[in-house]
Write an enzyme that holds these catalytic residues in place. Sequence first.
Site, short mmCIF file in Angstrom:
data_model
loop_
_atom_site.label_atom_id
_atom_site.label_comp_id
_atom_site.label_asym_id
_atom_site.label_seq_id
_atom_site.Cartn_x
_atom_site.Cartn_y
_atom_site.Cartn_z
N HIS A 180 -10.00 6.04 -36.06
CA HIS A 180 -8.60 6.09 -35.64
C HIS A 180 -8.17 4.83 -34.88
CE1 HIS A 180 -5.00 8.51 -35.11
NE2 HIS A 180 -5.02 8.35 -33.80
N ASP A 219 -10.33 8.98 -41.37
CA ASP A 219 -9.89 9.15 -39.98
C ASP A 219 -9.98 10.64 -39.64
OD1 ASP A 219 -8.56 9.32 -37.56
OD2 ASP A 219 -6.71 8.38 -38.26
N SER A 249 -0.96 5.49 -33.52
CA SER A 249 -1.18 6.91 -33.24
C SER A 249 0.10 7.59 -32.75
CB SER A 249 -2.34 7.05 -32.25
OG SER A 249 -2.81 8.36 -32.18
#
Length: 275
Positions: A248, A219, A98
């Site tokens: 995610h 996602d 991320s």
Amino acid sequence: MVDKSLSTSMKAKIIGSGEESVVLAYGYGGDQSVWEKILPHLTQRYRVLVFDWSFSGAVKDQTLFDPDKYSSFDAFAEDLIALMDEMNLTSSLLIAHSMSGMVGCIASIKRPDLFKKLILLVASPRYLNMEGYEGGFEKLEVERLLLNMESNFEAWVPSFAGLAVDGKDSESVEKFKKMLGRMKPEVAISLANTIFYCDQIDVLEKVHVPCTIVQTSNDVVVPVSVAHYMQKKMKGKTTVEILEAEGHFPQLTAPQLFLDVLDRVLGFDSKENNP
């Protein structure tokens, strides 16, 4: 103020053995336990560095996060570089999840000697849509999200956890909910502002370290198109791997799929260790 080492304040530790090192850097709302399902596999072959970012609720000293300092990804990149120097790690494999994906990219530009390869897991250089680019969010959506955080953080946490993690995996949703809920609300809000309004697209073309971008097929935070956009912009040898998975947090919800990709990318056959 007592001068503490970065490795102590970031709860850093090296697990496993091997000639090569792997650094695991998680994203927003997490702590190092987010890697627990893939760690046993990696430590069979590598020395693996795990740590906690200053924003994490798992960090003892909750004054470490300075909202002014950490209003850009550069400060996180400097922390990562300093930590790796302190732990004497060079030419390492970075698995960055991320927001840490772009942190890793910036760190690799500043200090390419530290990184042999980047594996960017559901990373994004920009979350806001613009002409010719689908980031996943309109400005109004981000404003609403931040407003919900500010008005009732406790109610926002389970709502966001259910969206960000594969909703069918209730155990993983609950795990992330607890991690996210441990963040101080003011820290969570400040960092969310930094992330959702960031634009790191110009960073991509300066990345020369070889890279694999791993993206889930569905996602809510990062569209698949972002992975292909990043691949086109990056200057080093870059490949894209799409996991047929939701959410995610594939390291929690689809760990074996992720490990299969890692083994293939790194030249190992996962079946040899998983009879």
